[in-house]
Scaffold this motif. Structure first.
Motif, PDB file in Angstrom:
ATOM      1  N   TYR A 170       6.447   6.636   1.966  1.00 43.31           N
ATOM      2  CA  TYR A 170       7.704   7.186   2.472  1.00 43.31           C
ATOM      3  C   TYR A 170       8.827   7.081   1.442  1.00 43.31           C
ATOM      4  O   TYR A 170       9.737   7.920   1.427  1.00 43.31           O
ATOM      5  N   ASP A 171       8.778   6.055   0.587  1.00 45.17           N
ATOM      6  CA  ASP A 171       9.842   5.888  -0.400  1.00 45.17           C
ATOM      7  C   ASP A 171       9.632   6.748  -1.644  1.00 45.17           C
ATOM      8  O   ASP A 171      10.413   6.662  -2.600  1.00 45.17           O
ATOM      9  N   GLY A 172       8.572   7.568  -1.652  1.00 48.70           N
ATOM     10  CA  GLY A 172       8.323   8.467  -2.768  1.00 48.70           C
ATOM     11  C   GLY A 172       7.427   7.905  -3.848  1.00 48.70           C
ATOM     12  O   GLY A 172       7.070   8.628  -4.788  1.00 48.70           O
ATOM     13  N   SER A 173       7.039   6.644  -3.764  1.00 43.75           N
ATOM     14  CA  SER A 173       6.135   6.068  -4.761  1.00 43.75           C
ATOM     15  C   SER A 173       4.728   6.638  -4.567  1.00 43.75           C
ATOM     16  O   SER A 173       4.328   6.996  -3.454  1.00 43.75           O
ATOM     17  N   SER A 255     -11.078  -1.193  -4.701  1.00 35.86           N
ATOM     18  CA  SER A 255     -10.565  -2.325  -3.926  1.00 35.86           C
ATOM     19  C   SER A 255      -9.978  -1.896  -2.599  1.00 35.86           C
ATOM     20  O   SER A 255      -9.936  -2.683  -1.635  1.00 35.86           O
ATOM     21  N   ILE A 256      -9.490  -0.655  -2.524  1.00 31.42           N
ATOM     22  CA  ILE A 256      -8.958  -0.079  -1.285  1.00 31.42           C
ATOM     23  C   ILE A 256      -9.560   1.308  -1.150  1.00 31.42           C
ATOM     24  O   ILE A 256      -9.466   2.119  -2.078  1.00 31.42           O
ATOM     25  N   SER A 257     -10.172   1.616  -0.017  1.00 28.23           N
ATOM     26  CA  SER A 257     -10.751   2.945   0.179  1.00 28.23           C
ATOM     27  C   SER A 257      -9.657   3.971   0.431  1.00 28.23           C
ATOM     28  O   SER A 257      -8.523   3.619   0.812  1.00 28.23           O
ATOM     29  N   GLN A 258      -9.995   5.251   0.238  1.00 26.55           N
ATOM     30  CA  GLN A 258      -9.019   6.303   0.532  1.00 26.55           C
ATOM     31  C   GLN A 258      -8.614   6.285   1.997  1.00 26.55           C
ATOM     32  O   GLN A 258      -7.480   6.662   2.341  1.00 26.55           O
ATOM     33  N   PHE A 259      -9.481   5.835   2.876  1.00 23.40           N
ATOM     34  CA  PHE A 259      -9.188   5.818   4.312  1.00 23.40           C
ATOM     35  C   PHE A 259      -8.163   4.725   4.635  1.00 23.40           C
ATOM     36  O   PHE A 259      -7.196   4.955   5.372  1.00 23.40           O
ATOM     37  N   GLU A 260      -8.369   3.544   4.062  1.00 23.94           N
ATOM     38  CA  GLU A 260      -7.379   2.482   4.247  1.00 23.94           C
ATOM     39  C   GLU A 260      -6.061   2.863   3.584  1.00 23.94           C
ATOM     40  O   GLU A 260      -4.982   2.604   4.125  1.00 23.94           O
ATOM     41  N   LEU A 261      -6.141   3.493   2.414  1.00 31.70           N
ATOM     42  CA  LEU A 261      -4.925   3.882   1.695  1.00 31.70           C
ATOM     43  C   LEU A 261      -4.090   4.855   2.526  1.00 31.70           C
ATOM     44  O   LEU A 261      -2.862   4.762   2.580  1.00 31.70           O
ATOM     45  N   HIS A 262      -4.764   5.796   3.199  1.00 31.03           N
ATOM     46  CA  HIS A 262      -4.035   6.755   4.038  1.00 31.03           C
ATOM     47  C   HIS A 262      -3.353   6.042   5.201  1.00 31.03           C
ATOM     48  O   HIS A 262      -2.173   6.321   5.505  1.00 31.03           O
ATOM     49  N   LEU A 263      -4.065   5.122   5.853  1.00 27.74           N
ATOM     50  CA  LEU A 263      -3.460   4.385   6.961  1.00 27.74           C
ATOM     51  C   LEU A 263      -2.276   3.559   6.478  1.00 27.74           C
ATOM     52  O   LEU A 263      -1.232   3.508   7.143  1.00 27.74           O
ATOM     53  N   ARG A 264      -2.420   2.916   5.328  1.00 29.31           N
ATOM     54  CA  ARG A 264      -1.304   2.134   4.780  1.00 29.31           C
ATOM     55  C   ARG A 264      -0.085   3.026   4.558  1.00 29.31           C
ATOM     56  O   ARG A 264       1.051   2.642   4.887  1.00 29.31           O
ATOM     57  N   ALA A 265      -0.316   4.204   3.989  1.00 29.58           N
ATOM     58  CA  ALA A 265       0.818   5.078   3.664  1.00 29.58           C
ATOM     59  C   ALA A 265       1.548   5.540   4.917  1.00 29.58           C
ATOM     60  O   ALA A 265       2.774   5.458   4.998  1.00 29.58           O
ATOM     61  N   ILE A 266       0.808   6.031   5.921  1.00 28.79           N
ATOM     62  CA  ILE A 266       1.479   6.609   7.085  1.00 28.79           C
ATOM     63  C   ILE A 266       2.092   5.543   7.990  1.00 28.79           C
ATOM     64  O   ILE A 266       2.979   5.848   8.794  1.00 28.79           O
ATOM     65  N   LEU A 267       1.627   4.288   7.845  1.00 25.10           N
ATOM     66  CA  LEU A 267       2.197   3.194   8.634  1.00 25.10           C
ATOM     67  C   LEU A 267       3.217   2.391   7.834  1.00 25.10           C
ATOM     68  O   LEU A 267       3.696   1.363   8.304  1.00 25.10           O
TER      69      LEU A 267
END
Length: 355
Positions: A170-173, A255-267
């Protein structure tokens, strides 16, 4: 932590749910015909594993949901016309193209684009469906319904196909995985290979392009960008505003799957750059029933989708990763002997990428 509702209940939604479990994140994949009252929609963050959906009671309710992340971006990227217009607006390299309006345009098209034209449906085509490779004497074979509903691109003489999986917060990173090398046969992804130390020049070029796209759209979450490699540059082929088949290797190779990465980003959870320390290979299982003999090989991870096995249907995938390329190659050769003959080309190609 808020739950996540995923519009679409295919294998991508399933793997998002699996990625959420260790983090204590409840993920609810749901088909477009799901009943809104049976889901915690109002308390959820909403995402999607599909770009297009019909109008149903559920999708009507989601259309006004304030926490449907990227809701208005999906239709823009699901239409190849508006997707290509976005790339042109940003000045990003893609194959020369135009809207295919009617059959009278063919002489001008071949004059401009060359002897091979690739016709693609604006919406709905995937895994090679809804696409036609045509030369000037073959245009009569194109269904009449394609006119005004397709774009036409120049056939590209490329040396390889790669994809970049990245995520924006969300912060653009932004964070990215190393470029994935892909082999397609008949339009279907067969095998992917990722190396921990990619070509720096191409990696930088790809990250710059995908960053420009995600920033322009204020996108949040994982996005995939498929490219052709032409000499020393990349041409963008297609974008997918979601987790992607060519990123499945990250489940066991990062170390982080694309699926976990997506959840991290949207949350809005921490979004560090995933660590990739070993070469990784993904083999798509297409129209092939599972065989637990594959698990005799200690590097093999089986991901099965619980779908009916049908020809040309993706029903699972195998992931392999190891720091020593020779060990990985020997395992791939052993795996090849356990799979049907049609996998030989893809596995031999993967071995060649690891040399």
């Amino acid at each position: 932590m808020k739950p996540v509702c995923v519009l679409g209940n295919g294998q991508l939604g399933r793997m998002l749910r699996q990625a959420g479990e260790p983090l204590g994140i409840a993920v609810f994949p749901v088909g477009t015909d799901g009943q809104p009252e049976s889901l915690p929609i109002q308390q959820s963050v909403v995402t999607a594993e599909i770009e297009r959906w019909p109008e149903t009671a559920l999708t009507r309710q989601l259309a006004s949901h304030r926490a449907f992340v990227n809701r208005d971006i999906f239709p823009r990227l699901a239409d190849r016309l508006t997707q290509k217009q976005l790339l042109d607006e940003l000045g990003l390299a893609t194959a020369p193209w135009q809207l295919l309006k009617d059959e009278t345009e063919w002489p001008q098209i071949f004059s401009r684009l060359g002897e091979l034209a690739i016709v693609k449906r604006r919406t709905g085509g995937y895994d090679g469906r809804g696409q036609w490779c045509l030369q000037a004497d073959q245009t009569a074979s194109l269904p009449a319904e394609c006119y005004a509903n397709c774009i036409v691109e120049q056939g590209i003489d490329f040396s390889g196909e790669v994809s970049l999986i990245g995520a924006r917060a969300y912060d653009g990173s932004t964070v990215f995985y190393p470029l994935t090398h892909n082999l397609h046969e008949e339009g279907i992804l067969r095998t992917s290979v990722a190396l921990p130390q990619p070509d720096e020049r191409l990696q930088h070029q790809a990250e710059r392009m995908l960053s420009a796209i995600m920033n322009k759209l204020s996108y949040v979450g994982v996005m995939a960008m498929e490219c052709f490699v032409v000499a020393d540059r990349l041409l963008i082929n297609e974008l997918a505003p979601r987790v992607h088949n060519s990123g499945h290797w990250t489940q066991n190779g990062a170390s982080i799957s694309q699926f976990e990465l997506h959840l991290r980003a949207i949350l809005d959870l921490p979004l560090p750059t995933p660590v990739v320390s070993s070469p990784a290979v993904m083999v798509n299982l297409i129209g092939t029933d599972r065989d637990y003999q594959w698990l005799d090989l200690p590097l093999v991870h089986l991901h099965w989708y619980e779908k009916e096995v049908r020809p040309a249907r993706k029903v699972g995938h195998l992931n392999l990763s190891h720091p020593d390329a020779m060990t990985l190659n020997l395992t791939l050769k052993a795996l090849q002997s356990m799979l049907p003959q049609e996998y030989a080309t893809g596995i031999s190609w993967a071995i060649s990428q690891l040399v």
